[in-house]
Design an enzyme around this catalytic site. Structure first.
Site, mmCIF file in Angstrom:
data_model
loop_
_atom_site.group_PDB
_atom_site.id
_atom_site.type_symbol
_atom_site.label_atom_id
_atom_site.label_comp_id
_atom_site.label_asym_id
_atom_site.label_seq_id
_atom_site.Cartn_x
_atom_site.Cartn_y
_atom_site.Cartn_z
ATOM 1 C CB CYS A 1 -79.037 99.384 -67.749
ATOM 2 S SG CYS A 1 -77.774 98.256 -68.322
ATOM 3 C CB CYS B 1 -76.767 100.243 -70.513
ATOM 4 S SG CYS B 1 -77.438 98.601 -70.278
ATOM 5 C CG ASP B 2 -77.646 104.131 -69.908
ATOM 6 O OD1 ASP B 2 -77.237 103.999 -71.076
ATOM 7 O OD2 ASP B 2 -78.829 103.925 -69.573
HETATM 8 C C1 LIG Z 1 -83.109 102.091 -70.561
HETATM 9 C C2 LIG Z 1 -82.292 100.876 -70.997
HETATM 10 C C3 LIG Z 1 -81.080 101.085 -71.656
HETATM 11 C C4 LIG Z 1 -80.344 99.997 -72.065
HETATM 12 N N1 LIG Z 1 -79.167 100.225 -72.718
HETATM 13 C C5 LIG Z 1 -78.439 99.182 -73.149
HETATM 14 C C6 LIG Z 1 -77.210 99.390 -73.844
HETATM 15 O O1 LIG Z 1 -76.778 100.532 -74.047
HETATM 16 N N2 LIG Z 1 -76.525 98.301 -74.259
HETATM 17 C C7 LIG Z 1 -76.971 97.019 -74.020
HETATM 18 O O2 LIG Z 1 -76.313 96.067 -74.430
HETATM 19 N N3 LIG Z 1 -78.118 96.791 -73.363
HETATM 20 C C8 LIG Z 1 -78.862 97.828 -72.917
HETATM 21 N N4 LIG Z 1 -80.019 97.606 -72.232
HETATM 22 C C9 LIG Z 1 -80.422 96.212 -71.958
HETATM 23 C C10 LIG Z 1 -81.044 95.615 -73.223
HETATM 24 O O3 LIG Z 1 -82.044 96.478 -73.690
HETATM 25 C C11 LIG Z 1 -81.623 94.233 -72.929
HETATM 26 O O4 LIG Z 1 -80.640 93.405 -72.348
HETATM 27 C C12 LIG Z 1 -82.121 93.582 -74.222
HETATM 28 O O5 LIG Z 1 -83.036 94.422 -74.884
HETATM 29 C C13 LIG Z 1 -82.790 92.239 -73.945
HETATM 30 O O6 LIG Z 1 -83.226 91.739 -75.160
HETATM 31 P P1 LIG Z 1 -84.360 90.618 -75.280
HETATM 32 O O7 LIG Z 1 -84.403 90.289 -76.722
HETATM 33 O O8 LIG Z 1 -84.116 89.542 -74.320
HETATM 34 O O9 LIG Z 1 -85.713 91.286 -74.817
HETATM 35 P P2 LIG Z 1 -86.357 92.725 -74.812
HETATM 36 O O10 LIG Z 1 -85.521 93.755 -75.458
HETATM 37 O O11 LIG Z 1 -86.796 92.933 -73.408
HETATM 38 O O12 LIG Z 1 -87.634 92.509 -75.738
HETATM 39 C C14 LIG Z 1 -88.684 91.680 -75.331
HETATM 40 C C15 LIG Z 1 -89.660 91.575 -76.470
HETATM 41 O O13 LIG Z 1 -90.660 90.608 -76.160
HETATM 42 C C16 LIG Z 1 -91.922 91.113 -76.549
HETATM 43 N N5 LIG Z 1 -92.929 90.398 -75.782
HETATM 44 C C17 LIG Z 1 -93.110 90.295 -74.440
HETATM 45 N N6 LIG Z 1 -94.178 89.537 -74.152
HETATM 46 C C18 LIG Z 1 -94.679 89.117 -75.339
HETATM 47 C C19 LIG Z 1 -95.801 88.310 -75.728
HETATM 48 N N7 LIG Z 1 -96.610 87.767 -74.823
HETATM 49 N N8 LIG Z 1 -96.026 88.105 -77.061
HETATM 50 C C20 LIG Z 1 -95.216 88.651 -78.001
HETATM 51 N N9 LIG Z 1 -94.144 89.419 -77.689
HETATM 52 C C21 LIG Z 1 -93.895 89.646 -76.375
HETATM 53 C C22 LIG Z 1 -91.840 92.610 -76.296
HETATM 54 O O14 LIG Z 1 -92.796 93.309 -77.061
HETATM 55 C C23 LIG Z 1 -90.416 92.875 -76.778
HETATM 56 O O15 LIG Z 1 -90.404 93.060 -78.169
HETATM 57 C C24 LIG Z 1 -80.806 98.675 -71.805
HETATM 58 C C25 LIG Z 1 -82.032 98.471 -71.158
HETATM 59 C C26 LIG Z 1 -82.765 99.558 -70.757
HETATM 60 C C27 LIG Z 1 -84.108 99.329 -70.080
#
Ligand SMILES: Cc1cc2nc3c(=O)[nH]c(=O)nc-3n(C[C@H](O)[C@H](O)[C@H](O)COP(=O)(O)OP(=O)(O)OC[C@H]3O[C@@H](n4cnc5c(N)ncnc54)[C@H](O)[C@@H]3O)c2cc1C
Length: 315
Positions: free
Chosen positions: A139, A142-143
């Protein structure tokens, strides 16, 4: 029938979208049940410093931030459960979902916040420096800031990769972009922006052979030209992998409209899907912004849309 649990609101996923939806739904007396899935806390639990989420002037680690969001949801009695949803049936109301141990849930509303997973190359050295936060990231937004004024490498050939390369070029000293084939997959306009940017050095037919480092931090990459097999080492403090994401939406594909990559299509400006009573927040529907704050924002929208749907139904 007695084993079936009947609830008003089921939230699938425990990233910023899921926990924010849980906070809002719990405070609206919807008694939400949230399943955390295989990655409790979501993608942010794989990163060290989060510096761009408003409200943390000193920054915060990803795992710590997610523990705080979970605690905030629990404070309003959201029912947070470990386990994951393996099957759904949205063909009639109430909507049905099953957990991995066969528990059947009937819910008036469903909020999908299952996120997306970044794709990686699969090299051992890549995974090492990814997991210890030593310089591999998926990302740039992000980084990228952590590498300002430094030399970095980005891998990828699509529109997102080109966009991220441009973003990095604004911050970093030099960006070396590795494209596996002899051409971009990106649109003409994005490709030209990259090719015309004097800070981006594009290497075609080139892949990462090894991420180099001192065990703690990245110091460079060994590249390989896949036509000539020639290798070359360049120094770099950051390696950005921009080869795509896979939304975690497979279990919904029989009921929800997905785009060609698998992102859930929401009705623009809302969290509504094509199925009444089923809402989506976060990266599961967002291939553009993919940030914690936007995931939290759309998680909030999903809870508000679900609450209004219930009120209209009950009212
Ligand atoms: C290495 C890295 C660094 C990042 N740094 C930043 C940052 O500094 N700042 C920033 O704003 N964003 C950052 N991001 C991006 C950010 O993490 C994502 O945009 C954000 O987490 C998305 O949130 P979400 O709630 O959509 O899903 P996610 O965080 O992807 O969470 C998905 C959830 O769904 C659950 N899940 C999936 N399938 C199922 C199922 N069948 N049943 C039950 N649960 C399920 C998983 O267990 C998880 O808990 C980073 C991403 C990465 C990979």
């Amino acid at each position: 029938m007695s084993d079936i649990e009947k609830i008003k609101c089921l939230i699938i996923g425990s990233g910023p979208a899921g926990y924010t939806a849980a906070i809002y739904a719990a405070r609206a007396s919807m008694a939400p049940v949230l399943y955390q899935g295989m990655q409790p806390g979501g993608q942010l639990t794989t990163t060290n410093e989060v510096e761009n989420f408003p409200g943390y002037p000193e920054g915060i680690t990803g795992p710590e931030m997610m523990m705080q969001l979970e605690a905030q949801a629990k404070r309003f009695d959201a029912d947070i459960r470990s386990g994951f949803i393996t099957k759904v049936d949205f063909s009639s109301t109430p909507h049905k979902a099953w957990t991995e141990d066969g528990h059947e849930i009937h819910s008036d509303t469903i909020i999908i916040s299952t996120g997306a997973s970044a794709k990686y190359l699969g090299l051992e050295s890549e995974q090492h420096y990814l997991k210890n936060g030593g310089g591999v990231s998926a990302c740039a937004v992000c980084d990228g800031f952590f590498y300002r004024g430094q030399d970095v490498v980005i891998v990828g050939a699509g529109d997102s990769a080109c966009e991220e390369a441009g973003y990095l070029a604004n911050i970093c000293n030099k960006v070396t972009m590795l494209v596996r084939r002899d051409e971009f997959r990106a649109s003409e306009i994005m490709k030209n922006r990259v090719l015309e940017n004097p800070k981006i050095d594009v290497r075609f037919n080139t892949e990462i052979d090894e991420v180099l480092g001192d065990g703690n931090v990245v110091t460079g990459v060994r590249m390989i030209n896949n036509k000539t097999q020639e290798t070359e080492e360049i120094s770099s403090t950051g390696v950005f992998i921009a080869i795509g994401h896979k939304p975690n939406t497979d279990i919904f594909k029989d009921y929800l409209e997905l785009d060609e990559t698998g992102y859930i299509k929401n009705i623009p400006g809302t969290s509504k899907t094509n199925v009444e009573g089923v809402f989506v927040g976060g990266d599961a529907a967002d291939h553009v912004y993919r940030q914690a704050i936007t995931a939290a924002g759309t998680g909030c929208m999903a809870a508000l849309d679900a609450e209004r749907y219930l009120a209209a139904k009950e009212g």
